[in-house]
Design a protein around this motif. Sequence first.
Motif, PDB file in Angstrom:
ATOM      1  N   UNK A  23     -12.042 -11.601  12.572  1.00 34.38           N
ATOM      2  CA  UNK A  23     -12.361 -12.214  13.867  1.00 34.38           C
ATOM      3  C   UNK A  23     -13.241 -11.280  14.705  1.00 34.38           C
ATOM      4  N   UNK A  24     -12.912  -9.985  14.708  1.00 33.44           N
ATOM      5  CA  UNK A  24     -13.736  -9.019  15.462  1.00 33.44           C
ATOM      6  C   UNK A  24     -15.143  -8.914  14.873  1.00 33.44           C
ATOM      7  N   UNK A  46      -5.142 -24.426   0.144  1.00 32.77           N
ATOM      8  CA  UNK A  46      -5.047 -22.972   0.108  1.00 32.77           C
ATOM      9  C   UNK A  46      -4.555 -22.421   1.442  1.00 32.77           C
ATOM     10  N   UNK A  47      -4.909 -23.092   2.537  1.00 34.65           N
ATOM     11  CA  UNK A  47      -4.505 -22.634   3.859  1.00 34.65           C
ATOM     12  C   UNK A  47      -4.633 -23.734   4.889  1.00 34.65           C
ATOM     13  N   UNK A  48      -3.968 -23.540   6.024  1.00 31.61           N
ATOM     14  CA  UNK A  48      -4.040 -24.476   7.149  1.00 31.61           C
ATOM     15  C   UNK A  48      -4.060 -23.693   8.447  1.00 31.61           C
ATOM     16  N   UNK A  49      -4.853 -24.182   9.402  1.00 33.37           N
ATOM     17  CA  UNK A  49      -4.919 -23.561  10.712  1.00 33.37           C
ATOM     18  C   UNK A  49      -4.259 -24.497  11.719  1.00 33.37           C
ATOM     19  N   UNK A  50      -3.197 -24.019  12.332  1.00 32.12           N
ATOM     20  CA  UNK A  50      -2.534 -24.772  13.400  1.00 32.12           C
ATOM     21  C   UNK A  50      -3.079 -24.218  14.712  1.00 32.12           C
ATOM     22  N   UNK A  55      -1.353 -20.368  14.700  1.00 31.64           N
ATOM     23  CA  UNK A  55      -0.788 -19.931  13.428  1.00 31.64           C
ATOM     24  C   UNK A  55      -1.712 -20.362  12.297  1.00 31.64           C
ATOM     25  N   UNK A  56      -1.928 -19.471  11.354  1.00 33.92           N
ATOM     26  CA  UNK A  56      -2.628 -19.797  10.111  1.00 33.92           C
ATOM     27  C   UNK A  56      -1.621 -19.598   8.993  1.00 33.92           C
ATOM     28  N   UNK A  78     -10.499 -18.937   9.686  1.00 34.34           N
ATOM     29  CA  UNK A  78     -11.057 -18.326  10.888  1.00 34.34           C
ATOM     30  C   UNK A  78     -12.061 -19.266  11.560  1.00 34.34           C
ATOM     31  N   UNK A  79     -12.845 -19.953  10.770  1.00 37.05           N
ATOM     32  CA  UNK A  79     -13.803 -20.916  11.326  1.00 37.05           C
ATOM     33  C   UNK A  79     -13.052 -22.003  12.086  1.00 37.05           C
ATOM     34  N   UNK A  80     -11.962 -22.499  11.515  1.00 34.35           N
ATOM     35  CA  UNK A  80     -11.156 -23.507  12.224  1.00 34.35           C
ATOM     36  C   UNK A  80     -10.528 -22.907  13.474  1.00 34.35           C
TER      37      UNK A  80
END
Length: 160
Positions: A23-24, A46-50, A55-56, A78-80
Amino acid sequence: MKNAMPASLPPNTDLTAAFEALAREFYPGHRLAFRVEWSRRMNRSAGLCYYRRKVVRLSWKYHAAFPQEISNTLKHELIHAAGVLGHGRRFRAEARRLGCDVHAKPMPRRPFRYVYACPSCANEVRTRKRVDFSCGRCSRKWDPRFRLILKGEIPAALSV
């Protein structure tokens, strides 16, 4: 234990630190304070962004199969987290900028376990579960004359 998380996967604290570092690097003007954690329940992604919960979640089953994809998935989520919803034109442009994939690799399927054969045409069918089917080549509908017969189980080392 059958559903134990592999020891080779990094702990949640390392995931969160890696996410914050990304993110930085890619979003220096944003404050993206998300917690990253493993999920035992995720089977389809593979992943979810809440976004609202900050929370990821990453699928440990997926990343146990593809450990080299952890960084890619963190970039994707990170994009989400930065507010890009969906996988449209804007998302794809950000994915190119961050160097990550838009879609994950397909999840590995459970191996075939049983082999059945038709008594009429000898057509073989591999399944993951025990079934009670009739041969689709010999009859489009259920027909007890073409009921598949269990030939045997496939050893775990050979099934794919």
